[in-house]
Design an enzyme around this catalytic site. Structure first.
Site, PDB file in Angstrom:
ATOM      1  CD  GLU A   1       8.734  -4.201 -14.716  1.00 36.12           C
ATOM      2  OE1 GLU A   1       9.239  -4.366 -15.833  1.00 36.12           O
ATOM      3  OE2 GLU A   1       8.041  -5.076 -14.153  1.00 36.12           O
TER       4      GLU A   1
ATOM      5  CD  GLU B   1      13.531  -5.264 -16.118  1.00 34.82           C
ATOM      6  OE1 GLU B   1      12.733  -6.033 -16.710  1.00 34.82           O
ATOM      7  OE2 GLU B   1      13.443  -4.975 -14.919  1.00 34.82           O
TER       8      GLU B   1
ATOM      9  CB  CYS C   1      -0.903   0.010   1.228  1.00 35.29           C
ATOM     10  SG  CYS C   1      -1.735   1.598   1.486  1.00 35.29           S
TER      11      CYS C   1
ATOM     12  CD  GLU D   1      10.545 -12.546 -13.585  1.00 34.63           C
ATOM     13  OE1 GLU D   1      10.013 -11.708 -14.325  1.00 34.63           O
ATOM     14  OE2 GLU D   1      11.361 -12.253 -12.699  1.00 34.63           O
TER      15      GLU D   1
END
Length: 672
Positions: free
Chosen positions: A152, A311, A117, A359
């Protein structure tokens, strides 16, 4: 502040040594292979919180110190991330207020990432403590090049803390007068008036989503709140390490945040590029031109400085619908495109593939094989060698004389409007098409917002500018009066900043006078509907998706509709005003017709429209002494182009033209 100008072109990417602390042999091999691949920078610490602070107040920085020291000893800089992109489980157990609430009002469990948050005081306090210790420990490290804030940033939180902040935000925005809000949001419709600001809830999925002004303001608030959170991290780092610049990595045209607002707080703009190369629904050229548009968006936010490609991937990602490998030579071309568009780096996620978790199959320079003779490693090595040849290009700039106006507020308002064809609005694609068609004409375009200065541009295309902010119309009129050429389209100037429709005709706020016309109706066409525009040179253009019924006041008519009830009515117009001109296209035209119109406007605006061979992309960077012209050929055949100067990639000289091999590129340097 550290000047990245002297660092050349950066080559590297995300490195996660905390996953391999039990394998010193792998850590040693990583550095050997990085040097072989021409890596000069890595990003550390992006998701390292649980290793850096496994229990609250227990910090383990020795491993990070050792890695940074060894990297620096081998000539490799560090971009050091704050680890706030994913928090450890102990933090959520101890401070449950840090958990996000979703749009259904449900508190999320611990997990995944982007799960905090941004309003939580407890979370901000723990992040400040971590950032303080990182800055104190590593702020003077000779290898530290840049701070990377979180990762991000995205998403939104609907928890009580965020609701309260939203209500306070609204009260300030509307001067404490609830009736100003009611008027701006037109809440008399469906009897939705508010009596107090604390009655206003976010647009919950099972609540109020029918007020366009509320929906738009929530998106603006989410950007404001996330930016405020980001600033809290930046302030800690700047207080302790004022000489180290800061960035955070953006994500393409991420719909959840207005990156132009966030960019104002950053020293360097960086972003993550993952195009769907080699798909079966568009040409490779089209895929790459969309990526060029995204690069231009980032360049437009970079305040006259190069941006960074933070990236990319040398192989395949793991999250596309079809995770297709980059074909041979594609990686080198993609890297060259980034530099051509204004990036001073080519970086990857990730250096080495993870053994497990989400990933583990995301592309990397080093595969699970662990070898340095794989196709991907060798292509990365070749890219590193190419970047060394282009080192002198570092810190030169792209200086377009044309621009395409793309605006997040406008995008959100169009997406939310209840009208037209819901599936065919395609605002983003329309802006990209303008950019691509200009590129095919050899005209470089910047991507600007409605609040940016336009004085540097001879031509500005403003497609589907549905929402006009305060002063937007005046700035556009002033731009034309002073000699600019402005192109607008259907759906221009329908609503104000709060999504209230303008009265007295579209485009509103005085733009009917600028363009010399007004729109009486707008029609949505089915795919099977047919209409055309006949231009004054007798050429015919096809109309798709949308067509406006225009009433001309004092504009020159350049094209008229040929079918249906609007047959013979104006479709394309031009009005001379001041020393410039305002052009209007009242329908979505096919690419060939729009391209012809753009060529006409560019020539009238004094821009050199020199169409490129098919499948060829061109960009120009400049410094005080040299002009660097980049050509990229995505086709299967050689392409002849106009070129002069020294090809920095081969050393060959070009006098007037050159041939670019298929799936290859060239960079010509010529003194100014």
């Amino acid at each position: 502040m550290i000047d990245l100008k002297n660092k050349g072109l950066l080559h590297g990417g995300d490195y996660n040594p905390e996953q391999w602390l039990d394998r010193p042999d792998i850590l040693a091999e990583d550095i050997r292979m990085m040097k072989k691949a021409g890596v000069n920078v890595v990003t550390l610490g992006v998701f390292s919180w649980s290793v850096l602070e496994p229990r609250e107040g227990e910090y383990h920085f020795d491993w990070l110190q050792d890695i940074m020291d060894r990297l620096w000893e081998n000539g490799i800089h560090t971009i050091l991330a704050t680890p706030s992109g994913a928090k450890p489980v102990w933090l959520d157990e101890t401070y449950p207020e840090a958990l996000r609430m979703d749009e259904w009002g449900r508190v999320r469990h611990h997990g995944v990432r982007h799960n905090h948050c941004p309003s939580s005081p407890a979370y901000r306090k723990k992040v400040e403590e971590m950032d303080t210790r990182l800055a104190e420990q590593f702020g003077n490290h000779p290898g530290l090049l840049l701070w990377h804030i979180s990762n991000e940033l995205g998403g939104s939180c609907y928890c009580p803390l965020c609701q309260k902040r939203f209500q306070t935000y609204l009260e300030k925005k509307f001067d404490g007068d609830i009736e100003k809000l009611n008027h701006a949001w037109w809440t008399t419709f469906w009897s939705h008036q508010y009596q107090r600001f604390d009655q206003v809830e976010p647009p919950f999925a099972n609540g109020e989503t029918s007020i366009m002004g509320l929906n738009l303001e929530w998106k603006r608030f989410t950007t404001w709140n996330m930016t405020d959170y980001m600033k809290s991290e930046i302030q800690t780092l700047r207080r302790l390490t004022p000489k180290i610049p800061v960035t955070t990595n953006f994500m393409k045209l991420y719909p959840g945040l207005d990156y132009r607002m966030m960019a104002k707080e950053l020293d360097v703009i960086s972003w993550d590029s993952y195009p769907r190369y080699h798909n079966d629904y568009e040409s490779l050229y089209d895929t790459c031109m969309e990526n060029a548009f995204d690069h231009a968006v980032m360049r437009g936010m970079s305040k006259g400085r190069p941006f960074l490609l933070m990236e990319s991937v040398p192989g395949a990602v793991n999250w596309h619908a079809f995770n297709k490998m980059k074909r041979p030579r594609m990686h080198k071309l993609a890297a060259l495109q980034a530099v051509a568009c204004g990036s001073d780096s080519v970086q990857y996620f990730q250096w080495r593939k993870s053994r497990g978790s989400f990933e583990q199959y995301h592309g990397a320079v080093v595969d699970h094989l662990g070898r340095d003779d794989t196709r991907i490693f060798l292509e990365t090595q070749e890219t590193g060698e190419m970047l060394k040849k282009l080192e002198r290009v570092s810190h030169s700039l792209v200086k377009p004389k044309a621009a395409v106006l793309f605006d997040w507020d406008n995008r959100w308002a169009i997406q939310d409007m209840k009208g037209l064809s819901q599936e065919k609005k395609q605002y983003e694609q329309t802006c990209m098409t303008m950019y691509r068609l200009l590129a095919e004409l050899g005209v470089e375009a910047e991507i600007v917002s409605r609040d940016d200065s336009l004085e540097a541009y001879a031509f500005v295309a403003a497609p589907m500018l549905y929402l006009l902010g305060d002063g937007t119309a005046g700035r556009l009129a002033d731009y034309v009066d002073k000699g600019g050429h402005l192109l607008a389209t259907y759906l221009t100037g329908y609503v104000d900043k709060d999504t209230l429709c303008w009265l007295g005709g579209f485009p509103g706020d005085g733009l009917t006078e600028l363009f010399g016309l007004y729109s009486e109706e707008i029609d949505s066409l089915y795919p099977g509907d047919k209409n055309y525009v006949k231009f004054d040179d007798e050429s015919i253009g096809e109309v798709r998706d949308f067509a406006e019924l225009l009433r001309v006041k004092d504009a020159e008519i350049l094209g008229t509709f040929t079918e249906d009830y609007i047959k013979g009515l104006p479709a394309v117009t031009r009005k001379q005003r001041g020393t410039g001109a305002a052009w209007y296209v009242g329908a979505r035209l096919d690419d060939a017709s729009l391209k012809g119109l753009l060529e006409k406007i560019c020539r009238e605006a004094g821009l050199s429209a020199d169409p490129l061979p098919s499948n060829v992309e061109r960009h120009v960077r400049e410094d005080d002494r040299f002009r660097y012209t980049f050509y990229l050929n995505y086709g299967s055949a050689p392409a002849a182009v106009k070129a002069s100067g020294t090809n920095l990639l081969t050393g060959a000289q070009a006098e007037a033209k050159a041939v670019i091999p298929p799936m290859d590129g060239a960079v010509f340097a010529k003194s100014i």
